[in-house]
Design an enzyme around this catalytic site. Sequence first.
Site, PDB file in Angstrom:
ATOM      1  CD  GLU A  55      42.544  42.765  44.844  1.00 44.76           C
ATOM      2  OE1 GLU A  55      42.925  42.189  43.819  1.00 44.76           O
ATOM      3  OE2 GLU A  55      41.351  42.972  45.113  1.00 44.76           O
ATOM      4  CG  ASP A 104      36.535  44.825  42.346  1.00 47.40           C
ATOM      5  OD1 ASP A 104      36.825  44.962  41.152  1.00 47.40           O
ATOM      6  OD2 ASP A 104      37.045  43.974  43.087  1.00 47.40           O
ATOM      7  CD  GLU A 153      35.963  39.539  39.566  1.00 44.16           C
ATOM      8  OE1 GLU A 153      36.576  40.348  38.854  1.00 44.16           O
ATOM      9  OE2 GLU A 153      36.303  39.269  40.736  1.00 44.16           O
TER      10      GLU A 153
HETATM   11  O1  GCW Z   1      37.749  42.263  41.059  1.00 42.52           O
HETATM   12  C1  GCW Z   1      38.991  41.902  41.551  1.00 42.52           C
HETATM   13  C2  GCW Z   1      39.203  40.480  41.172  1.00 42.52           C
HETATM   14  C3  GCW Z   1      40.646  40.051  41.212  1.00 42.52           C
HETATM   15  C4  GCW Z   1      41.445  41.021  40.354  1.00 42.52           C
HETATM   16  C5  GCW Z   1      41.269  42.422  40.916  1.00 42.52           C
HETATM   17  C6  GCW Z   1      41.972  43.489  40.088  1.00 42.52           C
HETATM   18  C7  GCW Z   1      43.373  40.610  39.002  1.00 42.52           C
HETATM   19  O2  GCW Z   1      38.410  39.674  42.005  1.00 42.52           O
HETATM   20  O3  GCW Z   1      40.714  38.742  40.719  1.00 42.52           O
HETATM   21  O4  GCW Z   1      42.801  40.657  40.268  1.00 42.52           O
HETATM   22  O5  GCW Z   1      39.913  42.759  40.922  1.00 42.52           O
HETATM   23  O6  GCW Z   1      41.297  44.186  39.364  1.00 42.52           O
HETATM   24  O7  GCW Z   1      43.177  43.619  40.167  1.00 42.52           O
END
Ligand code: GCW
Length: 712
Positions: free
Chosen positions: A317, A396, A424
């Site tokens: 990311e 995720d 989240e």
């Molecule tokens: O689930 C995603 C989140 C991001 C996060 C990423 C991760 C810190 O939306 O905000 O970044 O995972 O785990 O690195």
Amino acid sequence: MNAEESMELDRLLFVEEPSEPDEPRVHAAWLPPEAFRALGARRVLIHGDGLLVDTVLDEVSRACARYGGRVWHSPSWDVDVDLVFALRGADELPSLSVRAARAAGEAALAETGDGAPLGDEGFLLARDGDVTVVLADAPAGLLYGLFHVVRLCAAAFDPARPAERHRPALRRRMLNHWDNVAVHPVMGQVERGYAGGSIFWQEGRPRGDRARLREYARLLACTGVNAVSVNNVNVGRTEALLLTDRLGDVAEIADVLRPYGIRVHLSVSFAAPMILGGLPTADPLDDAVRAWWAATTRRVYERIPDFGGYLVKADSEGQPGPFSYGRDHADGANLLAEALAPHGGVVHWRAFVYNHHQDWRDRSTDRARAAYDHFAPLDGRFRTNVVLQVKYGPVDFQTREPVSPVLAAMPATRLAVELQVTQEYTGQQRHVCHLGPWWSEVLRFAPWGPGGRTIADVVTGEAAAGGGLVAVANVGDDRFWTGHPLAQANLYTFGRLAWDPRRDPAEVLDEWITLTFPPSATADPDLVRQTLHEIMDDSWRSYERYTAPLGVGFMVNPGDHYGPGVDGYEYTRWGTYHFADRDGVGVDRSRASGTGFAAQYPPYWAKVYESPESCPDELLLFFHHVPYGHVLHSGSTVIQHIYDTHFAGVEEVVAMRRRWQTLNGMIDPSVYERVAERLDEQVRCATEWRDQVNTYFLRKSGVPDERGREIH
Ligand code: GCW
């Protein structure tokens, strides 16, 4: 509850007097003064020395001051006691009863277990006549023993209580804070934080609220957590400086957490040699880069001798990583591990690496495959002080995912599972969603087939050399710590499962209820306990029912990830699609006709997941694209299942709210009000989920609800 009673409850359940009259007090969470009543009314002797022994002394002194007990620290005269905390290596004391208690403890120690030492953190609790004794080899053991006594309340003094020994199954029990130092323009002070600002940082500076941090440390120590990373894995410019120029800020936090046995870790940028060191490259095989990391790490340990180590999100990311130099992740992780090794530090290297610029038209790329494809071939190449930190699922942090196949594919690597306490994707601490049962399911999963080794075994490792358990933290500067007061239970449960991943989550929840809502401070403790169980035990499944069906995942609003957005991610670059059309829904991840993800599992599960006939219902749409008329093992069709679970989920939330209302007047009014307010929001949001998901699938499929309920 009248005003006087309410003030009395305040006294029992809150800590810290506010400095300003209208400043809210911080909720004591699972360590209200009242939880120390049984201990604080006793005569207690503490024997031994060390920073953490001083912490025990301080805790016991405060409890005794409040509840009329007495406390001694290794006196040179004979004392009569009810409770002894002693380091095994400490000298003999003149007191006869203390001597007898220690001897009884030693005898019990010889009898219990296999003669293995108690270790750095273990303890023994035994009885000798009227005396309870806690023995430990090291100060941290006494601290954990103290909180065990607190949890037991009066039962710790039951003459018939048999001896028990405890030591953590996992060596490292860690929380990752996704706290930014500088406020991020999109993510704010805490990335995916749902409980206000950071307890560590505020608008670019340390918050400096030592009292609050100390309180946090004791809450964590009570659960067994012993490591905390203090900044977001997405490391910005300001955050990068924590490693060098602003190391003093980290040292200050370490000083506050240390007395509770918690080590500080730091998220670092893989590009630090360039950003901070002015080097032209961060290539892990470059000598100047290696020298930079070695020197920088040495300076960290000069300042913070018990520094835990680094946490790294690389090539993920947008974060920099070894791929930029044509190197792999073993090269990257080993670079940092080499710098940390002379000081006993460890690098947590995240396996969350995938292509976040995917083309939704491309059906052959599967995000779920990514971690395994990147990391499994590297097994055996990581240094021993590398822990590969793997999200529990392949995608995720969804409400339901299969367990990540990486966890079964790297026998020669120290593996940690990463959980997400911050909610989240599970209601963002506006919804009650107790995650203990979900985490426990993950930890009990046997990736090589039923009866075989479990994920708990993997993270424990041989001779406790596994990677441990890690979770993204859920606290902020909110007065209840976690926004939703009931979300405190997730934090508590994480720590307790990290101490013992085989524990029954319902039992852990019960522990949390007893501590947080002490029976002696509640008019009807049984009603409170029962109601909380009714609301929380199954709340994760209720959440699952009214959100994305059958493991398909996401369907949330992009960006903030809250509330329904069925097609929110369908045509984006993020690789999280459900592929619903007029005939069916789900992702074909079979080997035969799909992305082949199912084949990443050892044979037993590869076979089970491969076919829609054998795939468990709850994961069906994760692994298969099936017609709406496909009949589940439950006997229902997929479409009818979607309708039924969404109606049921909302009804369950409405019932939760009704149940909560029965506690009005029985518990602290501020907790009552906060939860009540959030339950209103949960009912609203769950209704929105139900209506959007049901309507979406009715419109796509044209299949009516067989029970004729209203779908819009
Ligand atoms: O689930 C995603 C989140 C991001 C996060 C990423 C991760 C810190 O939306 O905000 O970044 O995972 O785990 O690195």
